[in-house]
Each structure stands twice: as C-alpha cells, then as structure tokens.
Design a protein around this motif. Structure first.
Motif, PDB file in Angstrom:
ATOM      1  N   GLU A  66     140.218  13.626   4.688  1.00 12.28           N
ATOM      2  CA  GLU A  66     139.312  12.475   4.643  1.00 12.28           C
ATOM      3  C   GLU A  66     140.054  11.157   4.469  1.00 12.28           C
ATOM      4  OE1 GLU A  66     136.121  13.133   1.801  1.00 12.28           O
ATOM      5  OE2 GLU A  66     136.082  15.258   2.324  1.00 12.28           O
ATOM      6  N   PHE A  67     141.190  11.192   3.732  1.00 18.19           N
ATOM      7  CA  PHE A  67     141.892   9.933   3.436  1.00 18.19           C
ATOM      8  C   PHE A  67     143.266   9.856   4.105  1.00 18.19           C
ATOM      9  CE2 PHE A  67     138.969  10.862  -0.051  1.00 18.19           C
ATOM     10  CZ  PHE A  67     138.264   9.680  -0.133  1.00 18.19           C
ATOM     11  N   LYS A  68     143.611  10.914   4.854  1.00 16.45           N
ATOM     12  CA  LYS A  68     144.879  10.955   5.615  1.00 16.45           C
ATOM     13  C   LYS A  68     146.107  10.725   4.716  1.00 16.45           C
ATOM     14  CE  LYS A  68     142.542  11.338   9.516  1.00 16.45           C
ATOM     15  NZ  LYS A  68     141.289  11.816   8.946  1.00 16.45           N
ATOM     16  N   VAL A  69     146.061  11.322   3.508  1.00 18.04           N
ATOM     17  CA  VAL A  69     147.167  11.175   2.554  1.00 18.04           C
ATOM     18  C   VAL A  69     147.949  12.477   2.490  1.00 18.04           C
ATOM     19  CG1 VAL A  69     147.798  10.790   0.142  1.00 18.04           C
ATOM     20  CG2 VAL A  69     145.887   9.528   1.133  1.00 18.04           C
ATOM     21  N   GLU A  70     149.236  12.403   2.802  1.00 20.95           N
ATOM     22  CA  GLU A  70     150.077  13.593   2.668  1.00 20.95           C
ATOM     23  C   GLU A  70     150.772  13.544   1.315  1.00 20.95           C
ATOM     24  OE1 GLU A  70     152.346  15.194   5.798  1.00 20.95           O
ATOM     25  OE2 GLU A  70     151.358  13.994   7.337  1.00 20.95           O
ATOM     26  N   ALA A  71     150.647  14.629   0.550  1.00 18.83           N
ATOM     27  CA  ALA A  71     151.216  14.625  -0.806  1.00 18.83           C
ATOM     28  C   ALA A  71     151.857  15.969  -1.127  1.00 18.83           C
ATOM     29  CB  ALA A  71     150.123  14.312  -1.817  1.00 18.83           C
ATOM     30  N   ASN A  72     152.904  15.925  -1.907  1.00 17.83           N
ATOM     31  CA  ASN A  72     153.515  17.158  -2.446  1.00 17.83           C
ATOM     32  C   ASN A  72     152.926  17.394  -3.832  1.00 17.83           C
ATOM     33  OD1 ASN A  72     155.318  17.428  -0.264  1.00 17.83           O
ATOM     34  ND2 ASN A  72     156.648  15.858  -1.159  1.00 17.83           N
ATOM     35  N   SER A  73     152.803  18.664  -4.204  1.00 20.12           N
ATOM     36  CA  SER A  73     152.238  18.946  -5.525  1.00 20.12           C
ATOM     37  C   SER A  73     153.176  19.838  -6.320  1.00 20.12           C
ATOM     38  CB  SER A  73     150.878  19.617  -5.390  1.00 20.12           C
ATOM     39  OG  SER A  73     150.999  20.800  -4.646  1.00 20.12           O
ATOM     40  N   GLY A  74     153.134  19.657  -7.643  1.00 19.34           N
ATOM     41  CA  GLY A  74     153.945  20.493  -8.535  1.00 19.34           C
ATOM     42  C   GLY A  74     153.203  21.763  -8.893  1.00 19.34           C
ATOM     43  N   LYS A  75     153.807  22.557  -9.764  1.00 23.53           N
ATOM     44  CA  LYS A  75     153.187  23.812 -10.205  1.00 23.53           C
ATOM     45  C   LYS A  75     152.007  23.494 -11.133  1.00 23.53           C
ATOM     46  CE  LYS A  75     154.530  28.113 -12.381  1.00 23.53           C
ATOM     47  NZ  LYS A  75     155.060  28.434 -13.656  1.00 23.53           N
ATOM     48  N   PRO A  76     150.889  24.225 -11.010  1.00 21.03           N
ATOM     49  CA  PRO A  76     149.761  23.958 -11.911  1.00 21.03           C
ATOM     50  C   PRO A  76     150.155  24.152 -13.378  1.00 21.03           C
ATOM     51  CG  PRO A  76     149.089  25.389 -10.109  1.00 21.03           C
ATOM     52  CD  PRO A  76     150.573  25.277 -10.028  1.00 21.03           C
ATOM     53  N   GLN A  77     149.632  23.279 -14.232  1.00 16.79           N
ATOM     54  CA  GLN A  77     149.896  23.345 -15.675  1.00 16.79           C
ATOM     55  C   GLN A  77     148.590  23.629 -16.419  1.00 16.79           C
ATOM     56  OE1 GLN A  77     153.106  22.835 -16.935  1.00 16.79           O
ATOM     57  NE2 GLN A  77     153.704  22.781 -14.788  1.00 16.79           N
ATOM     58  N   ILE A  78     148.714  24.288 -17.549  1.00 18.10           N
ATOM     59  CA  ILE A  78     147.526  24.618 -18.346  1.00 18.10           C
ATOM     60  C   ILE A  78     147.202  23.475 -19.298  1.00 18.10           C
ATOM     61  CG2 ILE A  78     146.523  26.308 -19.959  1.00 18.10           C
ATOM     62  CD1 ILE A  78     147.319  27.495 -17.280  1.00 18.10           C
ATOM     63  N   ALA A  79     145.895  23.232 -19.497  1.00 16.76           N
ATOM     64  CA  ALA A  79     145.466  22.208 -20.463  1.00 16.76           C
ATOM     65  C   ALA A  79     145.382  22.837 -21.853  1.00 16.76           C
ATOM     66  CB  ALA A  79     144.113  21.648 -20.050  1.00 16.76           C
ATOM     67  N   TYR A  80     146.536  22.917 -22.519  1.00 15.31           N
ATOM     68  CA  TYR A  80     146.538  23.448 -23.895  1.00 15.31           C
ATOM     69  C   TYR A  80     145.902  22.425 -24.831  1.00 15.31           C
ATOM     70  CZ  TYR A  80     149.844  26.968 -22.219  1.00 15.31           C
ATOM     71  OH  TYR A  80     150.426  27.993 -21.531  1.00 15.31           O
ATOM     72  N   LYS A  81     145.472  22.896 -25.991  1.00 13.97           N
ATOM     73  CA  LYS A  81     144.950  22.014 -27.040  1.00 13.97           C
ATOM     74  C   LYS A  81     145.645  22.365 -28.353  1.00 13.97           C
ATOM     75  CE  LYS A  81     141.315  20.541 -24.484  1.00 13.97           C
ATOM     76  NZ  LYS A  81     141.549  19.433 -23.628  1.00 13.97           N
ATOM     77  N   GLU A  82     145.473  21.497 -29.348  1.00 15.81           N
ATOM     78  CA  GLU A  82     146.025  21.785 -30.676  1.00 15.81           C
ATOM     79  C   GLU A  82     144.931  21.646 -31.726  1.00 15.81           C
ATOM     80  OE1 GLU A  82     149.556  19.563 -31.608  1.00 15.81           O
ATOM     81  OE2 GLU A  82     150.358  19.745 -29.562  1.00 15.81           O
ATOM     82  N   THR A  83     145.073  22.385 -32.826  1.00 11.72           N
ATOM     83  CA  THR A  83     144.156  22.228 -33.958  1.00 11.72           C
ATOM     84  C   THR A  83     144.901  22.625 -35.228  1.00 11.72           C
ATOM     85  OG1 THR A  83     141.900  22.631 -34.726  1.00 11.72           O
ATOM     86  CG2 THR A  83     143.089  24.542 -33.884  1.00 11.72           C
ATOM     87  N   ILE A  84     144.201  22.675 -36.355  1.00 14.60           N
ATOM     88  CA  ILE A  84     144.847  23.019 -37.630  1.00 14.60           C
ATOM     89  C   ILE A  84     144.155  24.205 -38.286  1.00 14.60           C
ATOM     90  CG2 ILE A  84     145.773  20.710 -38.082  1.00 14.60           C
ATOM     91  CD1 ILE A  84     143.286  20.229 -39.878  1.00 14.60           C
ATOM     92  N   LEU A  85     144.854  24.852 -39.216  1.00 15.11           N
ATOM     93  CA  LEU A  85     144.294  26.028 -39.893  1.00 15.11           C
ATOM     94  C   LEU A  85     143.870  25.734 -41.330  1.00 15.11           C
ATOM     95  CD1 LEU A  85     146.756  28.848 -38.713  1.00 15.11           C
ATOM     96  CD2 LEU A  85     144.454  28.392 -37.883  1.00 15.11           C
ATOM     97  N   THR A  86     144.522  24.761 -41.993  1.00 16.64           N
ATOM     98  CA  THR A  86     144.201  24.501 -43.406  1.00 16.64           C
ATOM     99  C   THR A  86     143.979  23.010 -43.645  1.00 16.64           C
ATOM    100  OG1 THR A  86     146.549  24.239 -43.942  1.00 16.64           O
ATOM    101  CG2 THR A  86     145.634  26.446 -44.221  1.00 16.64           C
TER     102      THR A  86
END
Length: 714
Positions: free
Chosen positions: A491-511
């Motif tokens: 649709e936009f005629k843009v040629e692009a290279n892509s990297g390896k997919p990454q996971i959206a990790y999150k952080e939290t606390i236990l105490t």
C-alpha cells in the motif's frame, strides 16, 4: 424519547433495523456464513468462497491469499420476513435492514473483534460442529459479555465427519456458562444433513437435493424417527423459558395455553436480557439452514430501540452520566470505532450513530480534542465498495471521509450537547521487532506508513529504541507484524528489513519495600531540592500501577504531589531487572522534605524516580513473560510427538481430550518458545495437526531463562 423515534425520511424504521456481528474462532465459517447471507438477501448474485479468494468481505489481497479475515468488514443488506404457514413473524412480508460486520477469528486481530462488538446490538457466535467451543470462541464470547451484546449461536459445519450438535451445545454450557438451548436442530448430520427441525413450529425444513445453492426448500412434517427428540427439545425449551421469563412462568402457573407467539416473545426478551442463547444448527458451506438463521436474528436479536440507551459522561463534569437514546430526533451522538486508509478516497472513519442524525455539510464536535469538523462526505460501506449517502440516522453504521484529529474510540456529537462515550479497550502488544528502511528514499515513506497503520490499529505500536536508535514495531503476534510489513510494501511501497521478533517482557515485585530518593544540587544561584520516601507493594495481577498520597504534616507540599506521581509513572516504564515496563505495583508516597527556595516540580519528579527505583531494587524484582493458551488438534498417532515437543517448549499440559481418532491437547506455553511452532508441528505430524493460540497471562521467568534474556539484553 419522542413518541416516534423515526425520521420520516429513513428507508427502514429503527424497529426493523438490526446491527449484527459474526464472531468466532478462526476457521469456524464466519466469512462463508456472511457470504451466504448476502446471497440469500439478494446483495450478491454469485456465492464466493474463502478458499477461492472470491468472498465479498475478505477483500484485501492479504486476506484472499491466506484465506483468513484480517480486518472487520461492514456490509448492509435487506431481508424479507417470509410468511410461512404457522410461523409467527412480527414483520412478515416487510423488508428488514441488516448491517453486518464480519470479524476476524485469528487472535492477532482481536482488536477488530473488540471494536466491532463495542458498537453492535447483537451477534451471531459461530461454532464448529466438530470442535465445539475452541479457545478463540471463549475470547470472543468474553468480549461480547463485556459489552453486553446479546447472541445467537450457530453450530456450523454439521456436514463434516464427526459433527455432533448435542456435544457442541453442551460445550457452550460447560465452557462458556451459556444458557444455550436449540430452536433449530440440524436434520441429520455429515453426508445425511438434509435441513433443520424447527423446534417451536414442529416442522421440518428440507433443502432440495437438485438445488446446490440452497435457495429451494420445503416445509414438511417432522420425519417419524425425529419426532420424540423434537418433543423433548420443545419441552426442555418451554421449561427453561418458564424458569427464566416471568410472563411465561405466570402463564404456566395459571395453566394458560402457551402459544408459539408467547414462546418466541419470551425467547426474544431473555435473549435481549443476555440470559438466554438460542442455538441454530446447519452448514453454511453446504447452503443448509442459513435462511432460518437470519429469521432467528430478526425474531430474537435486538434492534437499536430494544437495547439500553448509550451511556456517556459529561466532558465538563465527569461524575454526571448522560444518556443517548436511539432517536432520529435526538441530539447527535456517535462513536468512531475504526479508522481506515482507503487508496481511493483517503482516510475513512467508521462510526455508529446512537442518537440523532448526520447529514453532509453538518458540523460535529469531538470532546476529546475540543475541535469541530465539517462533514463533507458520508459513505455507506459495502465491504470494499463505497456508496455516497446524504444522511445517516440513529442506529446506522456508516463512514465519514477526510475527518482529521481523530482516533479509534472518539465520540462525535452535537457541540451544544457534548457527551463522552466509553471507547473500546484494547490489549497491549506481546511481540515486537525492529524495522529499517532499505534505502534513503524509503526512510521518509516508512515514517508516514507506520504512522498511518498505527492510527488504524490500536494494538499496533511504533517507537524508537533509545539505546540503539532503531525503529521498533510491536503487535499481537508474528502474523500481525507480517501483515503490517506486507501492507507497508503493497500500500505504501516501502521496502524494509526486519529484525528477529522480540518478546514484550514485563517486570514486577514480590515483597513490599521502602525507597528513598533525593535530589540536591547547589550551583551558585538557585539550587534544586527534592526528597521523596515511598513504599512499593505488589498489586493484584491486572491492577496495573496505582498510587496513593499518604503524606501527613505537609512534608511534601500538595502542589508537588502531581510531579511526584508523574515521576513514578515515568520510572515504571523501565524496570530495574532488565529495563522492561513494570506492572502491578502499588506505590504509597509516605514522606519527604522540601526547601522553601530550591524545591520545584522538576526536582520532586527526579527525586520520585530515584525513590521508586530504590524501592523496586529492594522489593525482590522479577521478570515476567507472556504465557499463551495453546490448543493443538492432532490425529492420535502423533499425540506422543506433539506432547514431547510441547514439553521441550516449557509447556504446562492443562488437559487432553480425545474425540474419535482426534486428540486435543490444551497447554499453557511461554510465547518465547512458540516461534517457528507452525513449521515444527507440520513436520512432526506430516501436516495433519493444527493449532491455535491466544494470550493468557504473565508468569515469572525461570532463573536459567532469565540469565539468557539478560545476556541477550546486554
């Protein structure tokens, strides 16, 4: 509401209008069913097929190539209520207007389902007659429940080997908690599917063998071998409705005769109240049972007048609720639920009118931006075809061309009567990858393309990695990002290279833990002074970041508290374990100090950032990873290999179900382990296994995996 809510100029009165969505698990037959409805209503004159890439609602090139629905498509048709002998019809011989939205089944495009259900009055939930309730069926069911959308269930594919109508209905009751009871039962199954049994009218609908299009059928007496089961289904239905519906229950107690009309009216009342789900069986692909399903939609699903008026807030006083009832003569109020870039007409804004009417040349007001927009062009949508209209009325779904400064979920209303409707909510992306343009020319085009695509899709995000300067795109899955890249190119005629997919990790606390932050800078003139002490405690899962001011004695002046909260919100975007966003933490501001001259907002914001980082480090911070709910359907002979492969992927097997020679394995698997899964199971099962997955929850990352993630990050 005025006595007559209909404008004299509208073609179909509100009571004869239905806004319905078709939603289900991937490959349950939604698009095939939509195609049949359009054919039988006379909108199209040739039935298209998904596998041939010729359907009306799958109009994108990517949809036709892959045989899946990617974007929800809106279309409008008219249905004539047929005057059949002995069948009660509220509007027999009168045309009804049906606005249909065909939604995707793939979990990567869940936003399309979410925003469609937000603006619909009713839905057809499609289930596979062989598999029954599948994982994504549960997701769309929950989405419909969230927005209070009444449903009819259509058990499709009754012509397939292993189809079991009773088992499918039972799985709706057990897995979805649905009060589901048949009103149209399939007559036969597999190769012997002949039509349907109308439980309420005690008639059989037999489709003639010489008409493959399914347009010709006969209403006959029920065959002898099905009479007993029909009687039982009718008795069960009446008993259920007498328990649910007060009016029918009183008739039963007073021993008054219950007519078909009484029973249908009770089913309609309880379906609209979301206490009952009528079930219809048939086969869309084999053209059996679709017409009577549409009749059931007219009989049982609500029109705009049958649902509660839309509720919104007063933008000037958010504690005040305002109602927007379905009324052409009311003040204009609508919700923009989807944006789309059309190559021919430009930016399209799909909207649902709740109250009043909108004509070309009118001005609408957006309370979010406080901006007015003049409407120059209105369009009625027929999938990818556009039909200009002059006016759209209450209950209509249409599109505006060329409106600016708008996002999905904005309210468009009358400036003299502003109202803020609740926007649809969307899940956060779970996967990301880097993209870079191939050439200098692509650089500028890529920015425009990504901005446009992000405007259209609320689950697609674009941002720049501060450490590397790379452009990162984030979405709901590998397929989602693959389609985005494909659309950039086509649709936009843009040629692009892509990297390896990454996971959206999150952080939290236990105490719980206390944190302290101080900013003291003295540089000759006026200095900087901020001092914050906070306490961080783990929050319930899904609660997000919450803050509370517990400062007593004015140790931090009130005017600096917003700056402290701003600092907290900024600090949790990058956690202390690996720099991922922090979730589900409650922060109390408990103490601090200030300087009469040197304290300012910036100093307290920085002190708050130091304080929360200090607290998070002491509170046993952990890394969380997204866990997917995976359902794998495989022939028995490959069960061992499939389960072995899942175990290698750190899966938790939640259950195994065997039906005939097929085995269904339900598991929870970390998303990080699911890359390349489609290829792996294809080789393990010689292409005979299939799977589906959807996001389930976040869980703590095991220590050895965490070490590998940290190595990769650094």
């Amino acid at each position: 509401m005025s006595a007559n809510p209909n404008s004299p100029n509208r073609a179909y009165p509100l009571e004869r209008t239905r806004n319905i969505g078709i939603a289900a698990h991937i490959d349950a037959g939604k698009t095939t069913l939509t195609e049949r409805i359009l054919f039988y209503t006379g909108m199209i004159h040739k039935i298209g097929e998904v596998h041939e890439g010729t359907t009306v609602t799958d109009w994108m090139e990517q949809e036709r190539e892959r045989g899946i629905t990617i974007t929800s498509a809106a279309t409008t048709c008219a249905w004539m209520q047929r005057p059949e002998e002995g069948i009660y019809k509220a509007y027999e011989g009168i045309k009804m207007r049906v606005n249909i939205i065909d939604t995707p089944g793939h979990v990567d495009f869940t936003a399309e389902v979410e925003r469609s259900l937000r603006v619909l009055d009713g839905a057809i939930a499609v289930f596979c007659g062989v598999a029954g309730v599948q994982p994504q069926s549960e997701t769309v069911w929950r989405q419909a429940t969230k927005y209070g959308v009444p449903r009819i269930a259509f058990v499709n594919k009754m012509d397939r080997t292993g189809a079991d109508f009773e088992a499918a209905v039972q799985s709706m009751r057990t897995k979805l908690g649905a009060n589901a009871w048949p009103v149209l039962i399939p007559l036969g199954r597999e190769d012997y599917l002949k039509g349907q049994i109308d439980v309420i009218n005690h008639k059989a609908v037999i489709y003639l063998d010489n008409d493959v299009m399914g347009s010709t059928y006969e209403i006959q007496e029920i065959p002898e071998e099905f009479k007993a089961s029909t009687e039982k289904a009718y008795a069960d239905l009446v008993a259920q409705m007498c328990d649910l519906d007060e009016e029918l229950g009183m008739m039963y107690l007073e021993e008054k005769p219950i007519t078909k009309q009484d029973l249908k009216a009770a089913i309609r009342r309880q379906t609209i109240a979301n206490k009952f789900v009528p079930v219809v069986g048939g086969s869309a692909f084999k053209n059996k049972g679709v017409q009577f399903l549409v009749d059931a939609v007219m009989d049982y699903l609500p029109g705009p007048l049958d649902i509660e008026p839309a509720k919104g807030l007063n933008p000037d006083n958010v504690s005040e609720t305002i109602l927007a009832p379905s009324d052409d003569n009311g003040k204009f109020c609508s919700l923009a639920f989807k944006l789309w870039s059309d190559p021919f007409v430009g930016k399209l804004v799909f909207f649902r009118v709740y109250s009043g009417k909108l004509s070309k040349g009118d001005t609408v007001y957006n309370p979010r931006t406080n901006k007015r927009e003049r409407i120059s062009r209105l369009i009625q949508i027929q999938a990818d075809k556009r039909e200009d209209i002059d006016t759209c009325y209450s209950g209509d779904i249409a599109a505006i061309v060329g409106i600016k400064n708008i996002t999905t979920g904005d309210t468009l209303c009358d400036e003299d009567h502003p109202i803020l409707l609740e926007p649809p909510s969307f899940p956060d992306p779970v996967i990301s990858m880097s993209v870079e343009p191939k050439t200098k020319i692509d650089q500028e085009k890529m920015g425009i393309a990504l901005q446009r695509l992000a405007e259209e899709d609320p689950t697609f995000r674009v941002f720049t990695d501060e450490d590397t300067g790379q452009t990162i795109i984030a979405g709901m899955g590998e397929l989602h990002l693959e389609i985005i890249r494909d659309r950039m190119l086509r649709e936009f005629k843009v040629e692009a290279n892509s990297g390896k997919p990454q996971i959206a990790y999150k952080e939290t606390i236990l105490t719980p833990a206390d944190g302290e932050g101080k900013l003291v800078k003295q540089s000759g003139g006026r200095g900087q002074y901020g001092h914050v002490i906070c306490r961080v405690t783990p929050n319930e899962r899904g609660k997000g970041i919450t803050t509370e001011n517990k400062v007593v004695g004015g140790t931090i002046p009130k005017e600096f508290i917003p700056a402290v909260i701003k600092g907290f919100n900024e600090a949790v975007l990058n956690g202390v374990v690996a720099g991922y966003p922090v979730i589900d933490v409650h922060v109390d501001i408990i103490d601090g100090s200030y300087h009469d001259v040197d304290s300012n907002e910036m100093a307290f914001k920085m002190a708050a950032i130091f304080a929360i980082k200090d607290g998070l480090k002491k509170a046993k911070p952990i890394l969380l990873e997204p866990i997917m709910k995976v359902e794998n359907i495989t022939p028995d002979e490959f069960q061992g290999d499939i389960m072995g492969d899942l175990n290698r992927r750190r899966a938790k097997i939640m259950g195994i179900e065997t039906k005939g020679n097929l085995c269904t394995v339900n598991a929870e698997v970390p998303l990080a382990e699911m890359f390349g899964y489609a290829t792996a199971i294809r080789s393990l099962s010689k292409g005979r296994s299939s799977y589906s997955m959807e996001p389930s929850h976040f869980e703590q990352v095991p220590e050895q995996v965490k070490a590998a993630i940290l190595d990769q990050k650094h």
